[in-house]
Design a protein around this motif. Structure first.
Motif, mmCIF file in Angstrom:
data_model
loop_
_atom_site.group_PDB
_atom_site.id
_atom_site.type_symbol
_atom_site.label_atom_id
_atom_site.label_comp_id
_atom_site.label_asym_id
_atom_site.label_seq_id
_atom_site.Cartn_x
_atom_site.Cartn_y
_atom_site.Cartn_z
ATOM 1 N N GLY A 153 0.769 -1.263 -0.050
ATOM 2 C CA GLY A 153 -0.137 0.007 0.060
ATOM 3 C C GLY A 153 0.945 1.273 0.008
ATOM 4 N N ARG A 154 0.330 2.253 -0.205
ATOM 5 C CA ARG A 154 0.662 3.756 -0.391
ATOM 6 C C ARG A 154 0.520 4.470 0.978
ATOM 7 N NH1 ARG A 154 -2.249 7.425 -1.276
ATOM 8 N NH2 ARG A 154 -3.815 6.126 -2.528
ATOM 9 N N GLY A 155 1.720 4.973 1.571
ATOM 10 C CA GLY A 155 1.552 5.504 2.910
ATOM 11 C C GLY A 155 1.471 7.141 2.646
ATOM 12 N N ILE A 156 0.771 7.856 3.616
ATOM 13 C CA ILE A 156 0.562 9.047 3.580
ATOM 14 C C ILE A 156 1.333 9.908 4.325
ATOM 15 C CG2 ILE A 156 -1.797 8.762 2.714
ATOM 16 C CD1 ILE A 156 -2.793 9.658 5.595
ATOM 17 N N LYS A 157 1.483 11.312 4.154
ATOM 18 C CA LYS A 157 2.538 11.972 4.735
ATOM 19 C C LYS A 157 1.772 13.090 5.795
ATOM 20 C CE LYS A 157 5.988 11.426 1.572
ATOM 21 N NZ LYS A 157 6.690 11.856 0.040
ATOM 22 N N VAL A 158 0.443 12.898 6.030
ATOM 23 C CA VAL A 158 -0.103 13.743 6.929
ATOM 24 C C VAL A 158 -0.213 13.113 8.203
ATOM 25 C CG1 VAL A 158 -1.412 15.241 5.218
ATOM 26 C CG2 VAL A 158 -2.368 13.186 6.122
ATOM 27 N N SER A 159 -0.526 14.210 9.163
ATOM 28 C CA SER A 159 -0.536 13.531 10.761
ATOM 29 C C SER A 159 -1.714 12.754 11.026
ATOM 30 C CB SER A 159 -0.395 14.748 11.469
ATOM 31 O OG SER A 159 0.743 15.097 11.782
ATOM 32 N N ASP A 160 -1.826 11.855 11.556
ATOM 33 C CA ASP A 160 -2.906 10.955 12.041
ATOM 34 C C ASP A 160 -3.890 11.790 12.944
ATOM 35 O OD1 ASP A 160 -4.570 9.097 13.225
ATOM 36 O OD2 ASP A 160 -3.125 7.392 13.144
ATOM 37 N N PRO A 161 -5.052 12.103 12.758
ATOM 38 C CA PRO A 161 -5.650 12.755 13.497
ATOM 39 C C PRO A 161 -6.193 12.083 14.830
ATOM 40 C CG PRO A 161 -7.022 11.910 11.905
ATOM 41 C CD PRO A 161 -5.786 11.561 11.505
ATOM 42 N N ASP A 162 -6.028 10.838 14.891
ATOM 43 C CA ASP A 162 -6.540 10.293 16.152
ATOM 44 C C ASP A 162 -5.622 9.952 17.244
ATOM 45 O OD1 ASP A 162 -8.937 10.009 14.804
ATOM 46 O OD2 ASP A 162 -8.542 8.011 13.881
ATOM 47 N N HIS A 607 4.492 11.505 21.552
ATOM 48 C CA HIS A 607 4.637 12.160 20.420
ATOM 49 C C HIS A 607 4.625 13.729 20.521
ATOM 50 C CE1 HIS A 607 0.808 13.128 18.824
ATOM 51 N NE2 HIS A 607 0.375 11.836 19.603
ATOM 52 N N GLY A 608 5.396 14.367 19.473
ATOM 53 C CA GLY A 608 5.021 15.612 19.234
ATOM 54 C C GLY A 608 5.584 16.460 20.843
ATOM 55 N N GLU A 609 4.716 17.278 21.403
ATOM 56 C CA GLU A 609 5.177 17.969 22.568
ATOM 57 C C GLU A 609 5.332 16.922 23.478
ATOM 58 O OE1 GLU A 609 2.109 20.838 23.644
ATOM 59 O OE2 GLU A 609 3.214 21.395 25.456
ATOM 60 N N HIS A 610 4.784 15.895 23.711
ATOM 61 C CA HIS A 610 4.667 14.778 24.668
ATOM 62 C C HIS A 610 5.781 13.886 24.515
ATOM 63 C CE1 HIS A 610 1.421 17.130 26.662
ATOM 64 N NE2 HIS A 610 0.706 16.758 25.624
ATOM 65 N N PHE A 611 6.476 13.962 23.591
ATOM 66 C CA PHE A 611 7.613 12.937 23.244
ATOM 67 C C PHE A 611 8.564 12.494 24.546
ATOM 68 C CE2 PHE A 611 11.899 11.896 21.578
ATOM 69 C CZ PHE A 611 11.485 10.718 21.223
ATOM 70 N N ALA A 612 8.778 13.781 25.010
ATOM 71 C CA ALA A 612 9.679 13.571 26.362
ATOM 72 C C ALA A 612 9.204 14.860 27.142
ATOM 73 C CB ALA A 612 11.133 13.897 25.965
ATOM 74 N N ALA A 613 9.565 14.782 28.389
ATOM 75 C CA ALA A 613 9.051 15.577 29.543
ATOM 76 C C ALA A 613 9.834 16.841 29.231
ATOM 77 C CB ALA A 613 9.540 15.329 30.873
ATOM 78 N N THR A 614 9.035 18.100 29.572
ATOM 79 C CA THR A 614 9.682 19.256 29.274
ATOM 80 C C THR A 614 10.162 20.117 30.735
ATOM 81 O OG1 THR A 614 8.599 19.513 27.346
ATOM 82 C CG2 THR A 614 9.531 21.765 28.270
ATOM 83 N N ARG A 615 11.407 20.558 30.846
ATOM 84 C CA ARG A 615 11.451 21.309 32.275
ATOM 85 C C ARG A 615 11.888 22.530 32.023
ATOM 86 N NH1 ARG A 615 16.164 18.032 35.308
ATOM 87 N NH2 ARG A 615 15.125 18.911 37.269
ATOM 88 N N MET A 616 10.860 23.354 32.884
ATOM 89 C CA MET A 616 10.852 24.763 32.873
ATOM 90 C C MET A 616 11.201 25.296 34.231
ATOM 91 S SD MET A 616 7.339 25.262 30.732
ATOM 92 C CE MET A 616 6.753 23.997 31.540
ATOM 93 N N SER A 617 12.002 26.376 33.943
ATOM 94 C CA SER A 617 12.585 27.193 35.259
ATOM 95 C C SER A 617 11.274 27.780 35.779
ATOM 96 C CB SER A 617 13.475 28.243 34.693
ATOM 97 O OG SER A 617 13.025 29.356 35.321
#
Lengths: 1001, 87
Positions: A153-162, A607-617
């Motif tokens: 099959g052919r893949g797509i390059k847009v983000s999965d909305p689910d 994934h995205g923002e939640h791929f890894a923890a972000t530490r903030m001062s």
């Protein structure tokens, strides 16, 4: 061919029709259908094209073993390639399209590659690397051609909305498979009070019972068992859930297809849910997959597994064709023949065995089945689908002994016996055992402490045997769980006509060929990867006699179906060629996943923002509000620069750095690692982890220190303050905080257990700001109470405690920028308040915030090393820090730092570069002597680079061979990536105020 | 996917730990001045097939270094003790 919906029967809701389309054509579909049954019911004979030859392909099976019927499902962002039609439930609005065909599956131009098929034989691609093609680019031409023609099959390059979810679950007993034996196991254990999870990949419970005629005795049994299970609160039932992997310590990976049967997820549900089930015991009841018989053109649409024709008829009320030839080597086709005849098909049973028991023959004849014994199908006839079967007398090895006769038909059902689904067992315990009677691999005799197997998976044959084995397996687990069976009996086992199983009197043949073991026409072993019998023979004759090599060379069993129908046939063929037995030829080592798993399910929310923890001062909000551009430093977000107006990064950091040198600036350094080192042996501990000595440090003072790794390279640096007699406050770089703490803990808990020291991370407890610049003291004196920070009272490397804005703070006097500077340590919760007060009070002194880029410019001007220099390959000597090392005491790395290779005088050492021109050097550029060819690795490299506001031209720090001896020399600075060559002069790395008059002011 | 029975925290998932290498090597005494013992300690490792003792750090738990028995062949884990209590 020409499948159609029967006028009655099936477990579909005929009262509702669903809008289901394939390549734009509407299908006849009801709730309860799979896409495959709807395609078959609508007479869609060609649903796909072959991987290599683009031959027409139809539906082959009714389950996960399907090699052919893969489609594109849905459109737009929810487009899904390689969806298995045989397990995809229909839903309203389902829109499927064919894949790997142009213009479509019915008329695929690519089928012309059939004429080029000699070029697509086993190992073709590998051969383009050698022989006459060696050294040519022929393989590249072939690759582009193969890539276009082959594939799925052919893949797509847009983000999965689910969204996807991950769940951990715990239970006493995991039962995988809800066929008759799995249901019996789950009910037995559930009634005994075990905490049970029952997993079924189908959307309905029942397994093969669903393929028995509707309204029969099996349905009563199924209904009774289901109702009893539903009454048990300790039994969790997961349908549409695949157990795809079995792992150590009885952990199982499951994927629950929560919303895959819908157009889009509903009620905020995820698309799929990934379960990690931690169980005490498991009963694997994963059934068996029917095996094909191989003959010429066995990939024609209309050739199907015999049992799947029965499933379509009984479960979905769909007859795959009117005239059906069944070709079998075992007893399991008897029942299929009778039931299909009852469903109005015109059935011919071609049995390879010479004899048939008279009672069976009578039953078949009574049902109207035509019987041929001692014969088999040697070729399927037809172009776009089966129109006939060539039937020939065969000997007991499957070789033709006579002349083929054509029998008209539109479906050929094949049954070559059954392969138990041993995958999950094999994930844990390795090689399965070959059962001669069933001519199949079954689980071996290990693993019984926590894993029981039952049902068809252990080659149990009749329904009674299967149910009993499920009960037996459950009882074994109850024993291990120290639970007692309840004594409640299960509903009586139903009697099914011709419930024979497959192993008794089976004739273990796999392929039907002519007397020379050849076929007239392509005979496929792996239908999904287009691997033919002749490919196996050719690979074997080329020397691929090990099945492991042959598999990889021919790619048999390596398609998405992972050879569920083909692996055993490959083994059998190689066994035949080598004259060995099947178990001596090899087995398949099964690895997870059992069926393909969406990466999204494994990723879950990470994934995205939640791929890894972000530490903030704790000052993060202020930075954002004041227009800071942030940069990532490991997990931390740090202010990079604070642009004014339309300032670029370069304009901003030059302004910020110049401002610090002229007035005063403030930078948030809360991200620095902070470790409390406490205990009577704290000084001794510091003495061991730092290269310099600590025993003389007084309370109220701090000291810069450097640490090595055990192997003698520099690991980290930072200042440590002595807060009390046994109380030290260590700071580390932002990047190395975790490493330093872990190493400290390791040493204290293993080699240095005698030291009375605790190390605790206090990074999050303390915020820290550096206030730097000629006006720093004036500013701080205006806000600080309770401490004297005058030049005389508080020189460098001293600290005091005082109050700013009614908050207790600690002021360290030390400078990274080279200016008069202080670090202010504030408890995190009060830090935003104190920062605000400083900013407010600072207005009168021209205080401006600065970011990490300006901080970097200032430290490069001072020649202070940082991450780009302390990069794991540099020594104290390389960095000009050797003077810090004490010779009076051992420390971590003190012996290995003197390894011959680390004290080689030719090593690159730290120098400064005064870069000519306006364009600065790029970090990572290589250094070559003036006039030397720009080849090889050069004589060094640029580590840090900046424009120096104080000097008014670009500068850099670099490591250069014999650097110290080359002061004043002109060198080339070469960035090979951008073909840039700059000229620079080697200078001292202490570019600005080398005597330190400003920081001591 | 293993679970480790931390003596402080109980049975916890592998993801809470970091692997810390061979627990059978012994760090030379602080005063050791010869190169070879340090080279052996830092660089030289056996690669046993079967039972092994390894350091694991309960890095998002109690932060204790543990000595775990693990079979490098089957990935089965045995007893787990605090490194500070290990012989």
């Amino acid at each position: 061919m020409g499948g159609f919906r029967l006028s009655s029967g099936g477990r579909v809701d005929r009262s509702r029709r669903m809008d289901v389309r394939f390549d734009g054509r509407g299908l006849q579909a009801h709730p309860g259908d799979t896409l495959a049954s709807a395609l078959l019911a609508s007479g869609e004979d060609i649903v796909a094209r072959g991987f290599k030859y683009h031959r027409a392909r139809g539906i082959y099976s009714a389950g996960v073993e399907e090699p052919n019927a893969y489609v594109h499902l849905r459109q737009g962002a929810r487009h899904e390639p390689n969806a298995r039609a045989t397990t995809s439930e229909v839903f309203d609005g389902l829109c499927a399209t064919s894949q790997n065909a142009w213009p479509d599956v019915r008329l695929d131009i690519g089928a012309v590659t059939g004429y080029l098929s000699p070029f697509l034989s086993a190992g073709f691609y590998y051969k383009t690397f050698v022989g006459p093609f060696k050294g040519t680019r022929f393989w590249m031409i072939c690759e582009s051609f193969i890539r276009k023609a082959a594939g799925m099959g052919r893949g797509i390059k847009v983000s999965d909305p689910d969204s996807y979810e991950k769940v951990n679950a715990f239970c006493d007993l995991l039962v995988v498979g809800a066929g008759a034996s799995g249901l019996a196991a789950a009910l037995t254990a559930g009634q005994a009070g075990a905490d049970v999870i029952l997993v079924e990949q189908d959307f309905e419970l029942g397994g093969s019972l669903l393929s028995q005629p509707v309204g029969g005795v099996c349905d009563d049994w199924l209904a009774a068992v289901k109702s009893q299970l539903n009454d048990l609160p300790n039994v969790r039932i997961l349908t549409r859930t695949t157990a795809f992997g079995a792992y150590e310590q009885d952990v199982y990976g499951l994927v629950e297809h929560v919303s895959d049967h819908l157009q889009a997820p509903e009620n905020n549900q995820p698309r799929q849910r990934y379960w990690l089930v931690h169980t005490k015991q498991a009963v694997l009841v994963t059934g068996a997959i029917e095996r094909p018989l191989v003959f010429a053109n066995n990939d024609l649409p209309g050739v199907m597994l015999a049992g799947s024709i029965q499933s379509y008829a009984n479960r979905f009320g769909v007859l795959a064709g009117q005239r059906i030839v069944l070709c079998s080597n075992n007893n399991s086709a008897y029942q299929v023949a009778v039931q299909l005849a009852h469903a109005s098909a015109d059935v011919t049973l071609v049995d390879a065995r010479p004899d048939m028991p008279q009672d069976v023959a009578d039953m078949l004849a009574k049902a109207g089945v035509t019987i041929m014994t001692g014969k088999a199908v040697i070729a399927a006839k037809g172009r776009r689908g089966v129109t006939g079967a060539m039937i020939v007398p065969v000997d007991k090895t499957g070789k033709a002994t006579g002349v083929p006769v054509r029998v008209a038909c539109d479906v050929i059902g094949v049954s070559g016996g059954w392969s138990p689904v041993v995958h999950l067992w094999s994930h844990r315990f390795g090689k399965p055992r070959f059962d001669e009677a069933a001519a199949a691999f079954v689980p071996g005799d290990i693993g019984g402490e926590t894993v029981q197997c039952a049902g068809r998976m252990v080659a149990a044959q009749t329904l009674g045997e299967r149910i009993d084995s499920g009960i037996g397996a459950a009882k074994a687990t109850l024993n291990a769980l120290e639970l007692k069976p309840s004594g409640t009996s299960l509903p009586a086992t139903p009697e099914i006509q011709l419930d024979t199983g497959w192993s008794q009197d089976m004739l273990a043949i796999w392929a039907i060929t002519d007397a020379t073991r050849m076929t007239k026409g392509k005979a496929f072993v792996d239908i999904q990867h287009d691997v033919k019998l002749s490919d196996l023979d050719q690979a074997y004759s080329e020397g691929y006699v090990s099945v492991e090599h042959l598999k990889r060379y021919t790619t048999t069993g390596m398609a998405p179906d992972q050879g569920k129908t083909s692996n055993i046939i490959t083994l059998a063929r190689v066994a035949e060629l080598s004259g060995k037995t099947i178990p001596n030829t090899g087995t398949t080592t099964f690895r997870p996943p059992f069926t393909p798993v969406t990466i999204g399910a494994l990723v879950g929310h990470e994934h995205g923002e939640h791929f890894a923890a972000t530490r903030m001062s704790p000052i993060h909000d202020w930075h954002m509000k004041n227009g800071a551009v942030m940069s990532e430093a490991g997990a931390w977000m740090r202010p990079w620069y604070y642009p004014e107006g339309n300032e670029s990064l370069r304009e901003a950091y030059i302004r910020e750095a110049a401002h610090v040198r002229k007035h005063v600036g403030i930078v948030d350094v809360s991200t620095l690692g902070k470790i409390a080192v406490q205990g009577p042996d704290a000084a001794e501990f510091l003495n061991r982890v730092y290269v310099n000595g600590w025993k003389t440090l007084q309370v109220g003072r701090l000291r810069y220190g450097v640490m090595l790794r055990e192997d003698g390279f520099v690991m980290d640096d930072g200042a440590t303050a002595r807060l009390g007699e046994f109380d030290y406050f260590m700071s580390t770089t932002t990047a190395n905080a975790a490493k330093v703490l872990a190493l400290s803990e390791h040493l204290l808990q293993t080699a240095w257990r005698d030291l009375k020291v605790h190390v605790t991370s206090v990074t999050d407890q303390w915020a820290a700001f550096a206030v730097a610049g000629p006006k720093a003291r004036d500013l701080l004196q205006s806000v600080l109470s309770g401490a004297d920070i005058s030049r005389e009272a508080m020189p460098n490397n001293h600290f005091v405690t005082g109050e700013i804005a009614e908050t207790k703070v600690r002021l360290h006097r030390m400078s990274y920028s080279g200016e008069l500077a202080y670090e202010i340590y504030v408890p995190s919760g009060f830090s935003r308040h104190v920062w605000g007060c400083l900013i407010e009070a600072g207005k009168a002194f021209g205080l401006r915030p600065y970011g990490t880029e300006a901080m970097g410019a200032l430290r490069i001007e001072k020649g202070h090393v940082a991450g780009p220099e302390i990069e794991g390959r540099t020594t104290l000597k390389d960095l000009g820090l050797a003077g810090f090392a004490s010779s009076k005491k051992p420390f971590v790395g003190s012996v290995l730092k003197d390894r011959p290779v680390l004290v080689d005088p030719a090593r690159a050492t730290l120098v400064g570069l005064s870069v000519k021109g306006e364009t600065g050097a790029v970090a990572g550029s290589l250094i070559y002597g003036a006039g030397q060819p720009k080849q090889g690795h050069g004589e060094g490299w640029v580590s840090s680079t900046t424009y120096s506001p104080a000097l008014g031209h670009p500068i850099a720090l670099a490591l250069i061979q014999n650097g110290k001896a080359r002061m004043g020399e002109d060198v080339q600075v070469v960035n090979h990536l951008e073909n840039q060559t700059l000229m620079a002069q080697i200078v001292s790395p202490y570019f600005f105020d080398p005597k330190g008059e400003r920081q001591n002011a | 996917m293993i679970r480790i029975d931390c003596p402080v925290c109980g049975i916890r998932d592998e993801s809470e730990f970091t692997y810390g290498g061979d627990a059978t090597v012994v760090r030379p005494a602080m005063g050791e001045a010869a190169l070879k013992p340090w080279i052996d300690y830092v660089f030289m490792r056996d690669n046993p097939r079967g039972a092994h003792r390894e350091y694991w750090h309960h890095v998002v738990g109690c932060r204790q270094w543990l000595v775990l028995e693990r079979d490098t062949l089957s990935h089965m884990v045995g007893t787990c003790s605090l490194a500070r209590d290990a012989a």
